[in-house]
Design a protein around this motif. Structure first.
Motif, PDB file in Angstrom:
ATOM      1  N   VAL A  39       0.865  -1.184   0.000  1.00  0.00           N
ATOM      2  CA  VAL A  39       0.000   0.000   0.000  1.00  0.00           C
ATOM      3  C   VAL A  39       0.900   1.232   0.000  1.00  0.00           C
ATOM      4  CG1 VAL A  39      -1.698   1.295   1.355  1.00  0.00           C
ATOM      5  CG2 VAL A  39      -1.866  -1.202   1.184  1.00  0.00           C
ATOM      6  N   PRO A  40       0.581   2.261  -0.777  1.00  0.00           N
ATOM      7  CA  PRO A  40       1.416   3.460  -0.798  1.00  0.00           C
ATOM      8  C   PRO A  40       1.692   4.007   0.600  1.00  0.00           C
ATOM      9  CG  PRO A  40      -0.224   3.584  -2.537  1.00  0.00           C
ATOM     10  CD  PRO A  40      -0.558   2.367  -1.722  1.00  0.00           C
ATOM     11  N   ALA A  41       2.918   4.444   0.800  1.00  0.00           N
ATOM     12  CA  ALA A  41       3.320   4.978   2.098  1.00  0.00           C
ATOM     13  C   ALA A  41       2.440   6.156   2.500  1.00  0.00           C
ATOM     14  CB  ALA A  41       4.784   5.414   2.044  1.00  0.00           C
ATOM     15  N   GLY A  42       2.042   6.181   3.748  1.00  0.00           N
ATOM     16  CA  GLY A  42       1.255   7.293   4.267  1.00  0.00           C
ATOM     17  C   GLY A  42      -0.242   7.162   4.056  1.00  0.00           C
ATOM     18  N   LEU A  43      -0.700   6.081   3.422  1.00  0.00           N
ATOM     19  CA  LEU A  43      -2.127   5.918   3.135  1.00  0.00           C
ATOM     20  C   LEU A  43      -2.820   5.223   4.290  1.00  0.00           C
ATOM     21  CD1 LEU A  43      -4.342   6.353   1.017  1.00  0.00           C
ATOM     22  CD2 LEU A  43      -3.755   4.125   0.059  1.00  0.00           C
ATOM     23  N   GLU A  44      -3.829   5.871   4.872  1.00  0.00           N
ATOM     24  CA  GLU A  44      -4.608   5.321   5.977  1.00  0.00           C
ATOM     25  C   GLU A  44      -5.888   4.710   5.409  1.00  0.00           C
ATOM     26  OE1 GLU A  44      -3.602   5.349   9.110  1.00  0.00           O
ATOM     27  OE2 GLU A  44      -1.845   6.646   8.869  1.00  0.00           O
ATOM     28  N   LEU A  45      -5.944   3.396   5.322  1.00  0.00           N
ATOM     29  CA  LEU A  45      -7.081   2.731   4.679  1.00  0.00           C
ATOM     30  C   LEU A  45      -8.320   2.785   5.567  1.00  0.00           C
ATOM     31  CD1 LEU A  45      -5.336  -0.433   3.189  1.00  0.00           C
ATOM     32  CD2 LEU A  45      -5.914   1.710   2.027  1.00  0.00           C
ATOM     33  N   ARG A  46      -9.440   3.073   4.941  1.00  0.00           N
ATOM     34  CA  ARG A  46     -10.722   3.148   5.650  1.00  0.00           C
ATOM     35  C   ARG A  46     -11.795   2.344   4.926  1.00  0.00           C
ATOM     36  NH1 ARG A  46     -10.665   7.721   9.192  1.00  0.00           N
ATOM     37  NH2 ARG A  46      -8.607   7.544  10.164  1.00  0.00           N
ATOM     38  N   ALA A  47     -12.627   1.689   5.709  1.00  0.00           N
ATOM     39  CA  ALA A  47     -13.875   1.117   5.207  1.00  0.00           C
ATOM     40  C   ALA A  47     -14.929   2.217   5.268  1.00  0.00           C
ATOM     41  CB  ALA A  47     -14.299  -0.072   6.069  1.00  0.00           C
TER      42      ALA A  47
END
Length: 315
Positions: free
Chosen positions: A167-175
């Protein structure tokens, strides 16, 4: 300032789309009609409509693909350019408001300056599957095959590369959900991120169901959103009725859904102070402003009761 504008993403049922527009008087509506929909159907959706409705440039769309994000972004650009709306709601053509337009605006006044987007950090347990018990990360960590921004399926199975990717650095994944209410500053910010980070768009184009996670994930990431990053939110503005067991789609609402709709309208209003920043597996049991899915054939009597018994209340 215009309190509210609405983006409606539609592809069928012009009778219901017209009813939805009529249920939002004085709300500027930006209608995106799937480019695959016949022109005659699209024309029927806006038959008799006033200047309240603006037709957006039409893109071909399909479920679970970047094409739906692209259509939402077209609607956002058009709405921001054309109005000074404080909030912008993203609806489907099968949605319907459960409260009157004045009450809708009154409820949103408590959310001034805040987006109302149900969203929770990944991994999010309900997004796991027996094959992928990782809380939904598989949707993003696999590269899915696409054609013209639409995921390729074989026998109803989305095709993907077997190896997971970073996953790209710094990306905070959300549902999250495709149906959401932007604060104006967040609508502007997501378009800035799209324009400034083409590498992020390339990554999300090959994910599965990005319409349920892209905008909240990039907005939740301080790397991209800075100090305006979107916090989790445990309140949902939409009511949906899901069948028992696993299902990718909510049920069509019919007459027997009215007691449930009446309950969610009678529930206490959602307050940002308790909803924003809260991590919870299930949305808070608070008032819902919209519901889906309705149709002009399956839901006609139900919609009549919603209009007569729920949407008549004043703020």
């Amino acid at each position: 300032m215009t309190p509210l504008a609405a983006i409606v993403l539609a592809h069928a049922d012009p009778t219901h789309v017209r009813r939805l527009i009529e249920a939002l008087p004085d709300v500027p509506v930006f209608l995106h009609v799937d480019a695959k929909t016949a022109d005659t159907v699209a024309e029927d959706m806006v038959r008799g409509a006033s200047s309240q409705v603006t037709l957006c440039p039409r893109l071909p769309t399909s479920l679970a693909s970047w094409s739906l994000v692209a259509a939402e972004l077209v609607g956002l650009r058009t709405a921001l350019r054309s109005t000074s709306a404080e909030h912008i709601a993203v609806l489907s053509g099968s949605d319907y408001p459960l409260v009157s337009a004045p009450r809708l605006v009154a409820e949103l006044s408590a959310w001034a300056g805040s987006s109302w987007m149900w969203n929770q950090p990944l991994p999010y347990a309900p997004w796991g599957t027996p094959r992928h018990p990782d809380g939904g990360r598989w949707r993003v960590e696999h590269r899915f095959l696409t054609r013209r921004d639409r995921v390729v399926y074989l026998r109803d199975v989305p095709l993907r590369w077997p190896v997971r990717r970073e996953v790209p650095a710094g990306l905070e994944l959300r549902a999250s959900a495709q149906w959401k209410i932007y604060a104006r500053h967040h609508a502007e910010l997501v378009l800035q991120i799209v324009d400034r980070h083409p590498e992020m768009v390339r990554f999300w184009r090959s994910t599965l169901v990005p319409e349920e996670s892209f905008t909240t994930s990039v907005l939740a990431s301080p790397t991209f959103a800075g100090s305006d990053a979107l916090p989790p939110c445990a309140a949902h503005a939409w009511y949906m009725q899901w069948p028992e067991g696993r299902s990718d789609h909510p049920e069509w609402l019919t007459d027997d859904a009215f007691p449930a709709l009446a309950r969610v309208v009678a529930a206490p209003p959602a307050e940002p102070a308790e909803a924003v920043g809260t991590v919870a597996e299930k949305p808070l049991q608070r008032r819902r402003l919209f519901a889906r899915k309705f149709s002009s054939t399956r839901s006609s009597r139900l919609l009549g009761r919603v209009d007569a018994e729920l949407r008549t209340a004043t703020p």
